[in-house]
Design a protein around this motif. Structure first.
Motif, PDB file in Angstrom:
ATOM      1  N   ILE A 221      -6.986  -0.394   4.520  1.00 62.01           N
ATOM      2  CA  ILE A 221      -6.615   1.010   4.542  1.00 62.01           C
ATOM      3  C   ILE A 221      -5.552   1.103   5.628  1.00 62.01           C
ATOM      4  N   ALA A 260     -15.963   0.232   7.872  1.00 63.90           N
ATOM      5  CA  ALA A 260     -15.056   1.388   7.919  1.00 63.90           C
ATOM      6  C   ALA A 260     -15.719   2.494   8.734  1.00 63.90           C
ATOM      7  N   ILE A 262     -16.389   6.372   8.628  1.00 61.99           N
ATOM      8  CA  ILE A 262     -16.347   7.515   7.713  1.00 61.99           C
ATOM      9  C   ILE A 262     -17.363   8.532   8.213  1.00 61.99           C
ATOM     10  N   ASP A 266     -18.689  12.823   4.237  1.00 61.73           N
ATOM     11  CA  ASP A 266     -17.686  12.198   3.375  1.00 61.73           C
ATOM     12  C   ASP A 266     -18.230  10.912   2.764  1.00 61.73           C
ATOM     13  N   MET A 316     -11.407   2.229  14.804  1.00 61.71           N
ATOM     14  CA  MET A 316     -10.913   3.206  13.833  1.00 61.71           C
ATOM     15  C   MET A 316     -11.410   4.590  14.203  1.00 61.71           C
ATOM     16  N   GLU A 318     -12.897   8.010  12.653  1.00 63.19           N
ATOM     17  CA  GLU A 318     -13.626   8.259  11.403  1.00 63.19           C
ATOM     18  C   GLU A 318     -12.719   8.940  10.376  1.00 63.19           C
ATOM     19  N   LEU A 319     -12.693   8.342   9.169  1.00 63.12           N
ATOM     20  CA  LEU A 319     -11.938   8.911   8.046  1.00 63.12           C
ATOM     21  C   LEU A 319     -12.645  10.161   7.557  1.00 63.12           C
ATOM     22  N   THR A 320     -11.897  11.192   7.237  1.00 62.54           N
ATOM     23  CA  THR A 320     -12.528  12.315   6.556  1.00 62.54           C
ATOM     24  C   THR A 320     -11.664  12.664   5.353  1.00 62.54           C
ATOM     25  N   GLU A 321     -12.294  13.250   4.356  1.00 66.87           N
ATOM     26  CA  GLU A 321     -11.596  13.583   3.124  1.00 66.87           C
ATOM     27  C   GLU A 321     -10.481  14.592   3.406  1.00 66.87           C
ATOM     28  N   ASN A 324      -7.668  12.867   6.076  1.00 62.88           N
ATOM     29  CA  ASN A 324      -6.971  11.674   5.587  1.00 62.88           C
ATOM     30  C   ASN A 324      -7.201  11.481   4.094  1.00 62.88           C
ATOM     31  N   GLU A 327      -6.115   8.027   2.558  1.00 65.54           N
ATOM     32  CA  GLU A 327      -6.917   6.887   3.003  1.00 65.54           C
ATOM     33  C   GLU A 327      -8.336   6.992   2.481  1.00 65.54           C
ATOM     34  N   PHE A 328      -8.855   8.225   2.492  1.00 62.61           N
ATOM     35  CA  PHE A 328     -10.202   8.425   1.980  1.00 62.61           C
ATOM     36  C   PHE A 328     -10.270   8.048   0.493  1.00 62.61           C
TER      37      PHE A 328
END
Lengths: 498, 498
Positions: A221, A260, A262, A266, A316, A318-321, A324, A327-328
């Motif tokens: 990602i 990852a 997340i 999400d 990293m 944290e990815l969120t919808e 990002n 990326e999500f």
């Protein structure tokens, strides 16, 4: 880091299923001889082994024999723990069966209490802890709480985070809880991140499975390398229909662990999406279990691609919808694809299965209609026995399309077409059309039909001719061995496997 | 007039199924050796013979070999004609499968055109005339119209009344229509009302059936003696869901002919009621066919009880639900009971069946919920293989109760109880309780469980503990022979049986 090529692997099979398979081999013409402690030769290539770099960072695993399975030394208890210094998000999809097992209830409550975080999970095979009343709930809580309290403290985790629980095996029996609790210190002491420990953990999941189901993959990602490992189990009582917990409802068990980062909500959304298009679209026998559970853990331990491997200094975010979406989106698709691979392993190990059949319904007005039609065919006993018999029986396919429970039913008989497709890897990939717009093809090439039907993998394509939506469902055939496996009184363990 | 006691009977089995059964006998441990032209010994007692007085007045029947089945002399074409000098009411319940066979469409239209009257019916076995396009419809019309035009004129009938049509056998093949039409004069010439002709007609219905299914009974409405004869067929692709024609939607085939006098619309209502509680509540494999049809004919030929037998001078007035609610109620219950007996014969002859299992769900809030739960259990492959294995596997029963597709699902896990009941005729009729209010019984008598499970007939009682409604569904076990029968490519006839 690509996994090394699959190689034969020595697999401990639970003692409980050995007599059954032995009988299958002796009573059915389709049965293959089974050597104890090894998958049957036809399944062996599904056992993959990986190099250490293939596994997600920040997890340790271990397993042992706690005496739940009768065979001495058979792995039946295991744990996975996040060692990341970032919090570990956790999500679950669980059975919608009204009779949900105690571990399903406990895992749901743990996730609710922690707002979707966890330290890891504990799993046992050999006993489902289902339909076990109050004592069953107490036992599931003990497994969880004893593990949590003995784990070394972690700066990344709060007191609210617990150890999720999964059980699979016989329904209606109590766990040998003191033997299990006694083994927890050993499990914690032996935690490590070696490929052998991961494979052993996947063996501790097995019940009537003939091979352990472990997969690992890596993807990027942005510039970050993400690793994902997955384990699942299941061979019978497979027709999952799982939703998010609350209300908690799932004997397919599986876990996907990734490094990852997340956010919990999400992660749950991504898991719902992935499970609806993978585990919820497989069927072995149409029986939805009381214990089906897929867990997903994301501990954020992935380092940057530059660090390439074990270094995890640069964490990293944290990815969120929302923040990002792109990326999500990559993560969600990677998760779906991985879940599909794990789900298909269960069909390949379906009780007595000799075929792996993809039912693809296209030209449907909605995804839901395409999915319902595909499931109707995938669960038809007549269709599944025809596949076992290598019989180009499109009549049974049409019949099952026609009784799909849809209300109102939008299917027009005169617009339905049916083809058989050989596997992509075969020398002749030309599809064979059997029915066009509700009329049988006049001159079907019978030789070609039997050629396709001899393949282990094949695809049935049903075009409803009424829209652009499509769905895929994966199923296996119905063999003499299925009846042998499930038609034996299994006196050794009594009752049933969930 | 009570029927004479069942006696062994010589039965012509269609050639097409012989190789399959022969294979079953040689490849499965559960198979029994089958002598050509005779039902297997375990099924022989289901063949009943009757005295001439047992059959309804005013009907003649005949059958022949038209070359649809390959075996020389195998009966595959038959007719039944009303000879009453009062009109013959006709009603039908037909498949709800989207792919309805040509004879289903034609029979629906004939009933619509005649406002529920008919001269009789013509039936063939060996070819279902399903998924056969325009030519299939033309063929079905030819069978009907040719018969109608060659029958001697009857004062009781108008031009609008036709000959209903039924077909069963291979899907996707055209009828050998000229051979069929050529045989109609012979069928009409040989019509009579002898017990042998009735039994032969029931043989002309058979496909994968191992025995012909003929029943007759008499009962009284007021001082009138009413006679009822019934024939049905079916062994696989059995999970009927039939409604009244319009829209026409059914390979269970059956006919009930009575000499009662009933108005057409009341006959249809009575048949709907009876079929919903009999044929629609049986399952062999969960596959709903394209041809399922149950016809009911009522020709009013019954004489008064004083006349006792063949005399029919004093005719009945047609019964209607409105004018004679009490008498109509008697007829309706008698019809339901008779339909139940005929329906159960199909389960007893279920492909590969060794057990006859009644699923009784009681304590339900509604009949529909009780019925849905019973069907969920009756169709579970895991439950059915457990019955084959004589395994007291209540876990699989609960599991299937728990995944019944109900929305919302009102089942409370802690109020469900499960018992096994031996057949009423056994020496010890005490039920065995396995689960009470969602908790397993602590000390189940295993010896008693295996005693009950050894019986050919048994009943599973599921008490939902949440109401007073109940439903019964009848099913059989899932055996190695089922897989053998359906997992063979049946090259001789190609394709499939509906």
């Amino acid at each position: 880091m690509p996994p090394s090529l699959p190689s034969p692997s020595s697999v401990t099979r639970a003692a409980i299923t050995l007599p059954i398979l032995a009988r299958a081999a002796s009573t059915t013409s389709a049965g293959t001889a089974v050597t104890p402690n090894k998958p049957p030769p036809s399944k062996d290539h599904h056992v993959h082994t990986y190099s250490p770099e293939a596994f997600p960072l920040g997890y340790t695993v271990s397993s042992t024999h706690a005496g739940i399975k009768k065979k001495a030394g058979a792995l039946d208890l295991g744990i996975l723990v996040s060692t990341s210094d970032t919090p570990c998000s956790a999500a679950a999809c669980m059975t919608r069966n009204v009779f949900k097992a105690a571990p399903v209830t406990v895992t749901s409550e743990l996730l609710r209490n922690s707002n979707g975080r966890a330290k890891g999970f504990i799993i046992n095979s050999g006993c489902a802890n289902a339909v076990t009343g109050k004592k069953g709930l107490e036992d599931a809580w003990s497994m969880s709480n004893t593990t949590t309290s003995q784990l070394p403290p972690s700066g990344a985790q709060s007191d609210k985070e617990g150890t999720l629980v999964m059980s699979t095996g016989v329904i209606g029996q109590h766990l040998p809880i003191s033997s299990i609790l006694d083994k927890i210190p050993e499990l914690i002491r032996t935690l490590d991140d070696s490929p052998k420990s991961w494979l052993d953990l996947s063996k501790a999941f097995m019940t009537t499975d003939t091979f352990p189901k472990l997969r690992a993959k890596t993807f990027k990602i942005g510039d970050r390398l993400i690793r994902m490992a997955g384990i699942d189990k299941g061979a019978g009582m497979i027709a999952p229909n799982m939703g998010p917990p609350q209300p908690p409802h799932a004997t397919l068990l599986g876990v996907i662990a990734t490094d990852a980062a997340i956010k919990p909500e999400d992660l749950q959304n991504a898991l719902n999406y992935a499970v609806d298009r993978s585990f919820n679209n497989i069927t072995v026998d149409g029986d939805m279990s009381t214990n089906d559970t897929i867990l997903c853990l994301a501990n954020g331990a992935a380092g940057s691609a530059e660090h390439g491997g074990r270094e995890t200094e640069e964490k990293m975010k944290e990815l969120t919808e929302k923040a990002n979406p792109e990326e999500f989106g990559i993560f969600k698709e990677q998760l779906r694809e991985f879940a599909e691979e794990l789900a298909q392993l269960v069909v390949r190990d379906g009780e007595g299965a000799t075929k792996f059949v993809t039912i693809r319904v296209k030209g449907a007005p909605t995804y839901e209609i395409a999915n319902a039609v595909a499931k109707s065919v995938a669960n038809s006993s007549l269709f599944k026995t025809a596949m076992y018999g290598e019989d180009a029986n499109w009549g049974r396919i049409l019949c099952a399309v026609g009784y799909t429970p849809l209300s109102p039913n939008p299917i027009s008989p005169t617009s339905v077409s049916v083809s058989f497709l050989p596997p992509a890897a075969s020398s002749n990939t030309t599809p064979l059309r059997l029915l066009t717009n509700g009329e049988p093809e006049p001159n079907i090439d019978e030789a070609r039909a039997s050629e396709i039907l001899k393949e282990e993998d094949l695809e049935i394509e049903i075009d409803l001719g009424d829209g652009n939506e499509e769905a895929k469902v994966w199923t296996c055939d119905f063999s003499h061995e299925y009846v042998t496996i499930n038609g034996s009184a299994e006196e050794e363990e009594g009752w049933m496997y969930d």
